[in-house]
Design an enzyme around this catalytic site. Structure first.
Site, short mmCIF file in Angstrom:
data_model
loop_
_atom_site.label_atom_id
_atom_site.label_comp_id
_atom_site.label_asym_id
_atom_site.label_seq_id
_atom_site.Cartn_x
_atom_site.Cartn_y
_atom_site.Cartn_z
N ARG A 16 54.13 25.68 -49.85
CA ARG A 16 55.05 26.05 -50.93
C ARG A 16 54.40 27.12 -51.81
O ARG A 16 53.23 27.44 -51.64
CB ARG A 16 55.43 24.83 -51.76
N GLU A 49 56.12 24.06 -61.20
CA GLU A 49 54.67 24.17 -61.38
C GLU A 49 54.14 25.58 -61.11
O GLU A 49 53.31 25.79 -60.21
CB GLU A 49 53.94 23.16 -60.48
N GLU A 106 56.69 14.74 -64.45
CA GLU A 106 56.18 13.98 -63.30
C GLU A 106 55.02 13.13 -63.80
O GLU A 106 54.00 13.66 -64.25
CB GLU A 106 55.71 14.92 -62.18
N HIS A 113 51.44 10.19 -51.24
CA HIS A 113 51.69 10.18 -52.67
C HIS A 113 52.60 8.99 -52.97
O HIS A 113 53.71 8.92 -52.48
CB HIS A 113 52.36 11.49 -53.08
#
Ligand SMILES: [Zn+2]
Ligand SMILES: [Zn+2]
Ligand SMILES: [Zn+2]
Lengths: 641, 641, 641
Positions: free
Chosen positions: C109, C148, C319, C370
């Site tokens: 990403r 982000e 988050e 995660h």
């Protein structure tokens, strides 16, 4: 297991490095030393074909003839690890490309990409020429393909050739791009492809690539080695009935040796105990210092057992360290006696042959500081003397022997690929985990068979250990569930499906064993989780740990009361990475359940059982006492069973 | 040795950095400080030629005139270390290429490849313009070529220009490709070439390249520097009779300074005691902490002696650290007094001049945090005060003096290339070995002459140390055999022939000294091999060690009884890398045999002898007692001899 | 400050990862957990536009509808952090290029360069489509741009697009090339340019580039982010009145968050206390071990305060770590209770919402390890239970509250750029310095407001700390001089002008404070400079230190008697980097002068004040006593004020 074969010695010889005048004296001296085997030919391509198509096999004819007539058996190596410089002009794109995108240039060896079809044709061509010429030569008693696949990190190539081949491989394995997208979960981060042609190699991405992508690339890269090797094998086999081998290296896990081994009669490996201790065993500094002149007491044994499996019972040490090497960060000289001990360690594990690398130290080029059996000035080097002693001992020694061991340990290259794609914690590797279990087993005095992951019949084994098998097929689960051995599973057993996806139900999902991994954590090395003491046994988890739930019996707990291992009586799942003490704790109990007798060896002392004989070795710097009597430092002791 | 020259001071000045209005005040202040020399011009190319061919020397004319009229002597530097940005458009391929294949871009300095002919012509052109204009200028009393060859790792370039030039160099040196293949042992790994055009630069190979290949590339790269420099020298010399110098750096061993020095009248070097201790001395952390504000007590001395040899007796410190620098990992301020001490250390070793770098701290660009003699706000910085004190002291001080020392130490850049091509053990370097011996000699109170490896006449020396001379020509062996000094050889003496091949008979093969190195090992740093104690003397080998045999006398043993050094009475061969205590042990004995008196200095105290005066320095943080009396921390003491 | 807002909870949901059949059950379960917010859409571009121009918003329509109808408020993210693979074919040069010159490939990403106009148009296009479709959707209650910015080191790009844009930026900022050359001091090393087109990006230079060049490139790179973000914001705003946010990351200082924040209504950030402690807090190993399962006790608080400033009072945790993450070197599980504690820490600092990332753990792709609020098998994970507890507690809790704190701390991204361009000593960073001061303030029990550097009105603050503000505009100097707070300045205050040039008069040059930094040094970490003891207070300078002169009062001295800090009664300048004890020493005195009451918290206990309530948290592993009573490990305590 192989039977009625004599244990033998050999060496690696490069006639092209020496004046032809001395070949005959060399051959005689090898024979006098007690050697049986001499490997030649690998790396000689520029002498066989100095100019494209201009072939010069006469010198090799003469060399083989001289060696053969002296009573030696020749292992003929194909020279494909060292294509000559002119090959690069023909195929400028044949070299591998590193992960940073840099072509890996000519000037040393292994400068080719396994995916380059042009180079594979060159490989076929030179192998065919050799096979045609020497396939019926009476002195050529065995073959070796190439040299040390994977050495110098040469399996993973990020070349255009590799990219093209990878796309074809993916099409073969997934059929449709939709299937691949689904299998990899490419919807995550919008990584979905519209066609196989859109898929790139998984290097230089902004952050880590999809682990499914990485794992597929590792499998592909591994398969490319098997294909490359198989082409050589088929070419040789058309002309020769001699057994074909490849010389693997220590701790190279970038390709599946079992798959390559399927096409070969014999597995051989190159054993450099001191070099490996410095550059790949991964031991703590004090351990490295303690064994700097002897090598790790278990690393050779592990590979002997591994390559016996790769060779389906038939295996050699093709290159045995003969003194200091040149390529490790530090290159100490072995303690006197180790060159003998290493040979006996190999025979203890069923080796048919141990060949010292190399006959005479080459005074030039990259390995000029690599010892040989002879010094560059032709004087005896220490290895020659020790080889003579071994040769003497072999006269009265039994045949090659490797009876089934009581303990089986599964090693799965594919699991190593998966762990490498996602170690989850810094420094965690599948190889290290399996090796840790191996070391503990060996410290309990046990002999071990390493099994490939396709094994389904465990008859005869009292213990089967399968640590870290991150992808476990259903039929293997059933086979383990159904066998009569004590089975050790975990951590990470069945933690991923074939495509690197977490399965539901959650792992390990083993029939008959009610335990579930509900959460997983990796830990700083300075955060050990102590195991609850049991008598004097203790130990800890370090680096990796799973939270477990289930109805099976808790057989190991953390000091804090949380469960550390569950068992259903014959299958034990351990939810963490034990330290040495922890593994011993766990395995002692397992052996007791399996009625396997253990005895704990101390320091550098180890043993292994052949038919009728337990062979003891002492890697320590001091004499030690064993149940079979006193063993000198660097000594070997034979105990009748 | 040079005679009847006054010791002088100077500074480095960049008039182009400051408004012209203040040049005259600056010049006067320099004069008032007691300075003799002022270096200008280097780095000023963009001001001399802001646009290709559009020359602006007027400002430099005026600057030189002002400085000269103030009574200063000008050293004029050629600006070739900093070609302007427009040069890159003319010659896009003039930049060096790093070992990873990346061009090293414009934006700092030294952005050129020594092999690029286009750039060399630009260099010739600007130097000619300068020489024509200033060759007869009465104020230009010396020249400097370029700046700090090799700084920022700029000798080895993997550019296309370098590759082409390397092939020509190889043809010149080997004549035929067959001769090269033979000399390098290219048959090993089929690395044989069919023509010089097939040879590439030795970077990005799959594993290490042939050390013969690497060594040749290092020699070539070194020669390219000498050629580049010589072209500048010849151009200047056609127009000027002033002496020509170059300012070398500390611990740059990538080119042969002696070869460059052959074309120059004076060697100068840039001495940054604190910066170097942080980034290149290679000392242990506690030593770095102890001397963080004073510098290593021996590093400057070593280079002073080295550059005195490079300068054939004539040498300067061209840049002397004047306070904190900006470029080391940590940049502490010197203890008060050190700027004076460093100057006296230089004079003690025969320096003609010590120039502080730089006059005024530049508030802009890369070195804005590099102290000067003045602060950016024009106030005096501490260096100015200390320079004034030195100037005062110089008035009554004797002339430049560097009498022959009792001890000679051979330093061979080519040996450093060879060790770098094959250190054999991690962290081993020739420079470090020679420096270790130098430090031990200096701790015994000795003054040392460093000699180039071509030296054959050792008359007058009582001790000649030649450690680590990996290639030793026959006539040097004979010269050392035949001289009357005590000679220290080993480890690795004569271990390779000129082409990096192990010779037979095995090394060291010294006439009259019956000792042979039969095997070699490198060792983890935590594996010292203790030397047998003799009185209180002990020590150990660390990192590297040779097994020795021979009929000469064993003069040093390991604790385990194996021989560590052999001697024939005047030549001693030591088969390992001693620690400090070991070198002292060995050298004390050697001095006794040579009837050289020693006295062991303690802590940071050192001394060196000039004619009639022993100059003591104290790098320690506390006062200390010497045979000549008490010396303050950061103090200098003059003892009449 | 925001008023009358309820504290809320939320989560991040990826409907595209799950079968549509379970969306409704998921929504219901979120609601039942007590969640208010659900973020969707980011990363979904390949599902929104699988083929260029072929749009599929239907699934997102349905997902938003289902979530909204269940009573949840949707935060809709733009998917620009993950352009699909086909985008690379349209714009092959859109990817960023790393400092080594390698394009950063597709496969994860953030594979875009902020300077690529083609990509920016694609970004505008997809955002417009989303805004048009959902701008009036009743369930879309907030927006998030991209994801982000800066994660995975994605701000600095060395692409062609960046180079072109940089030149334009420079022209905009400097006007003429002469002005730039002058401002940067390019005369140094002949780095002068003749046109903006000659300026390259400051990577791959031979040695370090001009720090003015580096600083300009960092400012440019930062501005590119603000421009990129602003284009999205303007597009959304044309169609929606819902507030727009961006989710920043921890310790990303490569762009100016305040500038980006200027265009947004709400700042959010992604808080991963355990992951950050492992990979970016920069703490010593024993601190990392101590808090491995709780996170650093101050790192979250610092960012909460920072992002409250970035959000001009309005901020969320977008988050929140819900269990072990996958991306740190080690990924431990949090202590039970921490997921609740972290939420309360956020509310204590004025958070409007805390959203756990993510709803259900994805079993595939990069973040498969995660944790989520649900396990991959849909069972509750521990985070769900703790979120429920928080939701329960929130019912009776006061509204969002963040009254003005007594202490202000200035944070300046531009200063961080400058320190990064020239840290002067290894390991020194502006962020670390400010964070060290923050930690000390918090250990004194203080609540802190972080202020942007443009602040000129300090009304209401009793203490203003502005450490390390390397460039301080004149009007800020005057504002600080004129305010009534106790002001803490230094080290490096005003040490550079706007162009990274040392100013004259020398720094800090503060009106009314007579102190001058005359010399600066950086120090090895093992060279602390002890501060003179005062009672039990002591401490030291470590790593960095300035020599000070001036007529102001010396309020702190080194043990050696040299001045360490000066004060004029209300402004204190400290000339070094204190250790923890040193900061406490200094700040205690400052608080006394400012009549601010302090109380020293111990171990992992911290507190922060909201209106009427002091909220205590315990990051330690043991219960602890506070003035408000006993607090459990991982506990939260509410004290009425
Ligand atoms: Zn021929
Ligand atoms: Zn002009
Ligand atoms: Zn469609």
């Amino acid at each position: 297991m192989t039977e009625a074969l004599k244990r033998t010695l050999g060496t690696c010889y490069y006639p092209e490095h020496w004046p032809e005048e001395i070949w005959e004296a060399d051959a005689r001296r090898m024979k006098d030393t007690g050697l049986t085997w001499v490997r030649v030919g690998e790396f000689s391509w520029s002498r066989l074909e100095p100019v494209p198509g201009d072939l010069h096999f006469e010198w090799l004819d003469r060399a083989i003839d001289i060696l053969g007539k002296a009573g030696l058996k020749v292992v003929l190596g194909t020279p494909t690890a060292t294509p000559p410089r002119w090959m690069i002009d023909k195929h400028p794109d044949m070299v591998a490309v590193d992960a940073h995108g840099n072509p890996r240039k000519f000037g040393s060896r292994r400068h080719y990409c396994f995916s380059h079809e042009g180079y594979k044709q060159e490989s076929d061509r030179i192998v065919k020429l050799l096979a045609e010429r020497y396939g019926r030569n009476p002195y050529v008693a065995a073959w070796q393909t190439d040299n040390e696949y994977g050495c110098h990190d040469t399996i993973l190539s990020y070349s255009d050739a590799a990219r093209t081949a990878f796309r074809l491989w993916l099409r073969d394995h997934y059929g449709t791009i939709e299937a691949l997208n689904r299998a990899w979960g490419n919807v995550f981060w919008s990584m979905e492809y519209r066609s196989f042609e859109e898929i790139d190699l998984p290097n230089l991405t902004v952050t880590e690539p999809n682990p499914s992508h990485t794992l597929a690339f590792r499998r592909f890269s591994s398969d490319q080695v098997a294909v490359f090797n198989k082409r050589q094998v088929e070419t040789i086999r058309a002309h020769s009935s001699a057994p074909i081998s490849h010389n693997y290296m220590g701790r190279i896990t970038d390709f599946d040796h079992f798959k390559v081994g399927d096409d070969l009669e014999i597995a051989t490996w190159d054993s450099y105990p001191l070099g490996f201790l410095e550059d790949r065993v991964g031991a703590a500094p004090d351990h490295q210092r303690t064994y700097a002149r002897q090598g790790d007491p278990d690393f050779q044994a592990f590979h002997h057992d591994l390559y016996r499996a790769v060779g389906k019972g038939r295996w050699w040490v093709m290159e045995q360290q003969p003194g200091p090497v040149n390529w490790a960060p530090y290159n100490p000289a072995p303690t006197k006696g180790m060159m003998r001990l290493w040979a006996w360690e190999a025979y203890a594990h069923g080796a048919e042959a141990v060949c010292y690398f190399r006959w005479r130290q080459a005074p030039f080029a990259q390995e000029q500081m690599h010892a040989g059996m002879l010094r560059p000035d032709n004087a005896d080097a220490p290895a020659l003397q020790e080889a003579k002693q071994v040769a003497e001992e072999l006269r009265s020694a039994p045949d090659v022997s490797s009876p089934q061991a009581p303990v089986a340990l599964i090693f799965d290259y594919d699991a190593d690929f998966a762990w490498a794609a996602q170690p989850h914690g810094a420094g965690l590797s599948y190889f290290q985990l399996v090796f840790d279990v191996y070391k503990a087993l060996r410290k309990l005095g046990l002999s071990i068979d390493i099994l490939r992951p396709e094994t389904r019949d465990f008859t005869g084994y009292k213990i089967v250990a399968a640590p870290g098998l991150i992808h476990m097929p259903e039929d293997l689960k059933r086979a383990l569930s159904g066998c009569s051995a004590q089975v050790l599973l975990g951590p990470r057993t069945g933690a991923r499906d074939k495509n690197m996806v977490i399965p539901v139900p959650l792992p390990p999902d083993i029939p008959g064993l009610d335990v579930t991994v509900t959460r997983v954590e990796s830990l700083r090395p300075d955060m050990p989780l102590a195991l609850k003491k049991s008598g004097t046994a203790a130990g800890c988890f370090r680096g990796y740990r799973e939270e477990l739930e289930g109805a099976a019996d808790i057989v190991l707990e953390l000091e804090n009361g949380e469960p550390a291992a569950f068992s259903n009586g014959h299958m034990t799942y351990v939810g963490g990475w034990c330290d040495e003490e922890g593994w011993l704790h766990l395995l002692r109990d397992l052996c007791k359940s399996a009625r396997v007798q253990t005895f704990e060896v101390s320091g550098g002392v180890r043993c292994r059982d052949t038919d009728g004989t337990r062979i003891w070795t002492n890697y320590g710097s001091d004499p030690a006492d064993t149940p079979a009597g006193r063993i000198e430092a660097a000594g070997v002791l034979f105990e009748n069973l």
